[in-house]
Scaffold this motif. Structure first.
Motif, PDB file in Angstrom:
ATOM      1  N   GLN A 223       0.832  -1.213   0.000  1.00 35.43           N
ATOM      2  CA  GLN A 223       0.000   0.000   0.000  1.00 35.43           C
ATOM      3  C   GLN A 223       0.867   1.264   0.000  1.00 35.43           C
ATOM      4  O   GLN A 223       2.055   1.234   0.332  1.00 35.43           O
ATOM      5  CB  GLN A 223      -0.921   0.006   1.227  1.00 35.43           C
ATOM      6  CG  GLN A 223      -1.895  -1.168   1.275  1.00 35.43           C
ATOM      7  CD  GLN A 223      -2.678  -1.212   2.576  1.00 35.43           C
ATOM      8  OE1 GLN A 223      -2.078  -1.214   3.659  1.00 35.43           O
ATOM      9  NE2 GLN A 223      -3.993  -1.218   2.463  1.00 35.43           N
ATOM     10  N   ASN A 224       0.214   2.371  -0.372  1.00 38.90           N
ATOM     11  CA  ASN A 224       0.826   3.714  -0.300  1.00 38.90           C
ATOM     12  C   ASN A 224       2.145   3.807  -1.071  1.00 38.90           C
ATOM     13  O   ASN A 224       3.113   4.424  -0.606  1.00 38.90           O
ATOM     14  CB  ASN A 224       1.043   4.117   1.169  1.00 38.90           C
ATOM     15  CG  ASN A 224      -0.256   4.131   1.951  1.00 38.90           C
ATOM     16  OD1 ASN A 224      -1.289   4.539   1.421  1.00 38.90           O
ATOM     17  ND2 ASN A 224      -0.212   3.658   3.184  1.00 38.90           N
ATOM     18  N   LYS A 226       4.600   4.886  -4.358  1.00 39.86           N
ATOM     19  CA  LYS A 226       4.777   6.043  -5.228  1.00 39.86           C
ATOM     20  C   LYS A 226       5.357   5.555  -6.551  1.00 39.86           C
ATOM     21  O   LYS A 226       6.410   4.918  -6.577  1.00 39.86           O
ATOM     22  CB  LYS A 226       5.719   7.063  -4.584  1.00 39.86           C
ATOM     23  CG  LYS A 226       5.152   7.714  -3.324  1.00 39.86           C
ATOM     24  CD  LYS A 226       6.129   8.725  -2.742  1.00 39.86           C
ATOM     25  CE  LYS A 226       5.570   9.364  -1.461  1.00 39.86           C
ATOM     26  NZ  LYS A 226       6.523  10.331  -0.864  1.00 39.86           N
ATOM     27  N   GLU A 328      -1.309   6.941 -11.272  1.00 41.90           N
ATOM     28  CA  GLU A 328      -2.181   7.193 -10.114  1.00 41.90           C
ATOM     29  C   GLU A 328      -2.264   6.006  -9.168  1.00 41.90           C
ATOM     30  O   GLU A 328      -2.865   6.103  -8.087  1.00 41.90           O
ATOM     31  CB  GLU A 328      -3.601   7.540 -10.589  1.00 41.90           C
ATOM     32  CG  GLU A 328      -3.726   8.865 -11.312  1.00 41.90           C
ATOM     33  CD  GLU A 328      -3.121   8.846 -12.703  1.00 41.90           C
ATOM     34  OE1 GLU A 328      -3.214   7.796 -13.382  1.00 41.90           O
ATOM     35  OE2 GLU A 328      -2.524   9.869 -13.109  1.00 41.90           O
ATOM     36  N   ASN A 330      -1.728   3.553  -6.233  1.00 40.54           N
ATOM     37  CA  ASN A 330      -1.091   3.704  -4.921  1.00 40.54           C
ATOM     38  C   ASN A 330      -1.087   2.405  -4.112  1.00 40.54           C
ATOM     39  O   ASN A 330      -0.511   2.347  -3.030  1.00 40.54           O
ATOM     40  CB  ASN A 330      -1.747   4.825  -4.108  1.00 40.54           C
ATOM     41  CG  ASN A 330      -3.210   4.541  -3.788  1.00 40.54           C
ATOM     42  OD1 ASN A 330      -3.712   3.437  -4.002  1.00 40.54           O
ATOM     43  ND2 ASN A 330      -3.908   5.548  -3.279  1.00 40.54           N
ATOM     44  N   THR A 331      -1.753   1.365  -4.632  1.00 42.97           N
ATOM     45  CA  THR A 331      -1.744   0.062  -3.972  1.00 42.97           C
ATOM     46  C   THR A 331      -1.669  -1.020  -5.037  1.00 42.97           C
ATOM     47  O   THR A 331      -2.403  -0.958  -6.034  1.00 42.97           O
ATOM     48  CB  THR A 331      -3.010  -0.140  -3.118  1.00 42.97           C
ATOM     49  OG1 THR A 331      -3.085   0.892  -2.131  1.00 42.97           O
ATOM     50  CG2 THR A 331      -2.981  -1.498  -2.417  1.00 42.97           C
ATOM     51  N   GLY A 387       6.540   2.028  -0.055  1.00 45.91           N
ATOM     52  CA  GLY A 387       5.245   1.449   0.260  1.00 45.91           C
ATOM     53  C   GLY A 387       5.214   0.771   1.615  1.00 45.91           C
ATOM     54  O   GLY A 387       6.231   0.595   2.285  1.00 45.91           O
TER      55      GLY A 387
END
Length: 802
Positions: A223-224, A226, A328, A330-331, A387
């Motif tokens: 997750q999260n 870039k 876009e 992000n996960t 992440g």
């Protein structure tokens, strides 16, 4: 497969030269086809030093730098705020290309000549920093090409991997081999995970509906993240392997595949319906759009990776456009799986797709390496995309795959290889490639193949490993002690060869055509509906419609060959083929196979020349070729009939061929309508003989006949009969009533003209009389000949012609 030498060196502590490593790999069965230098790019970008720097006279935000390289100083206009005198910097010279595709040229900037450009990390593709110029290590030598100074260049091995060595489709696989061959240690990548996210079970699930095609499927979630470019070292290694860098997430999946040999795929987690994975077969008429934008019609035996409502990837081949990684994202959900090799190959071939992933899955990846690759990718994504890794992993593995132990006898191995290796030496060799070996008696070793060596299933497979690891040069060379002799050809082979040689001596060229034809070709021959040749045998997987059935006749291929030659302006043809035809047998899968002999003649009788009149071939050339061939094979009682000729022949110039009462085949002029259907210009003459039937009439052993001791007496018999009486009928009658002492009967002339009545013809026969015991007298021969003449006159209502 491409292998980076530097990447390989990072795993194996081996100081051998690249050439020595390549040689040892080749001798161990992993052929290194070539070693080529790899250049990362950055052509005409060199290491320079800022010698002086001053303000631009016409622009406050720009400065003019004097950049030094050996033997030259360049004037460069620069706007970077971090530029300082004495810095070592990358200098792009006139003609250099930057990462965005733009070229550097000498030009005036606000009235001041700039002879190059000082570059940032982003402009060079060496990082993301674009705030100023890239400052290099002060120890780098000036004037050195930047790629060389930063050690971005490499050597690439091009290794030919055999289909059974899927374990070597990775840097780790080759490193393992190099370590074993040189007796060195090797170190696989270290994996350390920081699981800081929620439990993965709370985020997703995996369901396998078809474990036969997908025995194992594992997943992790990061997750999260870039999305950004990969670091320079990863880009360099990927490009050295022939893989284009895209972004950090996609690059990591490709990197791990090249490193460990396990293909991976990353899904945009939030684009998965219900955020879960379902592995199932495609539905009837289901379609799917792959990452390359192509829409594919799927079959029922194709495996699809789906979310709750739709397909998101073709299993083991390519991901879908509907779940790809975007800026876009992000996960991500990372897929690592084992797909059944034959199923993957069948799907890839049917759809015309071949990818790095399918190439590996088709050959079989390591089912136990699925988790290692998954964890390695997760580790890199945490490190390179900032992440958070969800704790735990999803791993569905309903029926674990296991390899059976293989027994290896030491004595048999040495006999098989011609070596004298001890049990301990053999055990050490096998252990060097991570095989588990245990002793079971003085002469027996039991080997547990690792999961990445699915090719080791038999004792002889282990013997091969011993041979290549010990070195093929250890195996002594010896000449064979057995006497080698070619097998005697079977009688039917001898007869077929003799028949072909006879026709070749008559000027024919032998051809070989495909055994498959277009079913329409049989219709073009105008065969009757009940003709056996209409019972075609279709192919299960034809290459094309033109080759979709097994041939039942050689005639279509012969006419197509003639058309092909005529398109090349070759009209003088004498072609022959003696090959098999195939007839379907009701209730049986395999067809009946029979040899047929087919020949074709067209164009000039003899090659053109100053003394040639340019005569063209006719019916009697074809008849003569058949007659000579059959007589040379010892076929007796050869007969001809003009009744019921083949439907593809002109009935006015055709005949059926018989040996006594056995119908052998047909010959004659091909009907003009049939020629037009095959796009052939006529006239064309053809013969088609059932050679298997002919073989039964063939005399393979010829007996010696002594030269005659007594003279022969010839008598001619010219008779006038009705035009409707075939010459063959008279020949049959003469043979049936062959007179005493008649050695041979030959038809030598046929006449129609003013000297015989309309509707009549004159046939002339020459009869040779000879006795094997004495010389015949004219008187007794005349008496016999007169009696024979009268019999023919009475039998055919004929007239003797003087």
């Amino acid at each position: 497969m491409q292998i980076s030498f530097k990447w390989l060196q990072s795993m194996v502590d081996c100081n051998a030269s690249p050439e020595e490593i390549a040689h040892r790999l080749t001798m161990a069965g992993l052929e290194v086809e070539a070693i080529e230098p790899f250049q990362f790019g950055l052509e005409r970008i060199v290491v320079g030093r800022i010698q002086e720097m001053g303000k631009h006279p016409n622009a406050e935000h720009l400065r003019v730098c004097k950049v030094e390289i050996p033997d030259n100083i360049f004037n460069v206009v620069c706007g970077a705020p971090n530029a300082e005198v004495g810095q070592i910097v990358p200098l792009a010279l006139d003609g250099a290309s930057l990462v965005d595709g733009s070229e550097v040229h000498s030009t005036e900037i606000h009235g001041v000549l700039s002879q190059g450009m000082l570059c940032s990390q982003r402009e060079l593709g060496l990082g993301e920093d674009a705030s100023g110029i890239m400052v290099l290590d002060s120890n780098l030598p000036l004037g050195t090409p930047l790629a060389e100074a930063l050690e971005l260049d490499d050597l690439i091995y091009y290794v030919g991997i055999t289909p059974n060595r899927a374990d070597c489709l990775s840097v780790v696989g080759i490193a393992r081999e190099v370590a074993a061959l040189f007796g060195k240690k090797w170190s696989p990548p270290t994996i350390s995970l920081k699981e800081t996210g929620p439990p993965v079970e709370s985020l997703s699930s995996v369901t396998i509906e078809d474990p036969d095609l997908c025995p194992r499927y594992a997943a992790r979630i990061v997750q999260n993240i870039k999305i950004k470019p990969s670091p320079l070292w990863m880009q360099q290694r990927l490009e050295a392997q022939g893989v284009r860098a895209i972004n950090n997430i996609v690059d990591i999946t490709n990197y791990v595949m090249m490193e460990l040999g396990q293909p991976l795929h990353a899904f945009d987690y939030h684009r998965l319906d219900e955020n879960r994975i379902v592995v199932r077969r495609a539905q009837p008429n289901e379609t799917f759009v792959t990452l390359d934008g192509q829409k594919h019609q799927l079959g029922r035996d194709m495996l699809l990776i789906c979310d709750a409502s739709r397909g998101v990837a073709l299993a083991g081949i390519m991901g879908g456009l509907n779940s790809e990684i975007t800026p876009e994202t992000n996960t991500v959900l990372i897929e690592s799986a084992y797909f059944q090799p034959t199923g993957t190959r069948r799907t890839a071939k049917a759809l015309g797709l071949s990818t790095e992933s399918s190439y590996r899955f088709e050959r079989g990846v390591d089912p136990e390496g699925v988790i290692t690759a998954l964890d390695r990718a997760a580790q890199l994504m945490v490190e390179l995309s900032e992440g958070e890794l969800a704790s735990g992993r999803l791993d569905v593995y309903p029926i674990p795959l296991k390899l059976e132990p293989v027994k290896l006898r030491v004595s048999k191995t040495n006999r098989f290889l011609g070596t004298n290796l001890s049990r301990e030496e053999i055990s050490k060799l096998l252990k060097s490639i991570e095989l588990k070996v245990r002793s079971s008696g003085e002469d027996l070793l039991v080997v547990d193949p690792p999961s990445f060596r699915a090719d080791l299933t038999r004792e002889v497979d282990l013997m091969e490993e011993v041979a290549r690891l010990a070195g093929y040069d250890l195996i002594p060379s010896a000449s064979p002690v057995a006497r080698l002799a070619s097998a005697k050809r079977a009688e039917d082979q001898v007869i077929r060869q003799y028949a072909k040689e006879t026709l070749v001596s008559l000027g024919f060229c032998e051809i070989l055509s495909y055994s498959f034809i277009n079913p329409r070709a049989i219709d073009l021959l105008r065969l009757k509906n009940d003709d056996r040749r209409r019972k075609l045998l279709p192919l299960r997987n034809p290459l094309s419609e033109d080759q979709s059935v097994m041939r039942t006749s050689l005639v279509p291929n012969m006419l197509e060959t003639a058309a092909r030659n005529q398109r090349q302006n070759n009209f003088n043809l004498r072609l022959v083929e003696l090959s098999k035809v195939f007839f379907s047998k009701e209730g049986e899968e395999l067809p009946e196979e029979r040899f047929n002999l087919c020949g074709l003649l067209s164009g000039l009788r003899r090659p053109p020349g100053w003394n040639e009149t340019g005569q063209t071939v006719d019916f009697y050339d074809a008849k003569g070729a058949v007659e000579v061939s059959l007589m040379n094979l010892g076929v007796k009682d050869l007969r001809w009939s003009d009744k019921d000729s083949a439907p593809y022949l002109n009935p006015e110039a055709a005949a059926r061929v018989y040996a006594a009462d056995v119908y052998l085949g047909d010959l004659g002029e091909v009907d003009p309508g049939v020629l037009e259907s095959f796009d052939v210009k006529g006239p064309v003459y053809l013969f088609d003989i059932d050679f298997d039937l002919l073989m039964e009439k063939t005399i393979s052993v010829k007996e010696f006949q002594p030269l005659p001791r007594f003279p022969a007496i010839n008598r001619d018999l010219a008779i006038v009969v009705s035009d409707s009486v075939p010459a063959q009928d008279l020949l049959d009658y003469l043979e049936e009533h062959r007179p005493q002492y008649a050695e041979s009967i030959t038809l030598f002339d046929q006449y129609r003209g003013t000297q015989v009545a309309r509707g009549r013809k004159s046939l002339a026969f020459r009869i040779t009389y000879r006795s094997e015991e004495r010389s015949l007298t004219d008187l007794e021969v005349n008496e016999i000949h007169t009696d024979l003449s009268q019999k023919i006159v009475d039998a055919f209502e004929a007239q003797l012609r003087s």
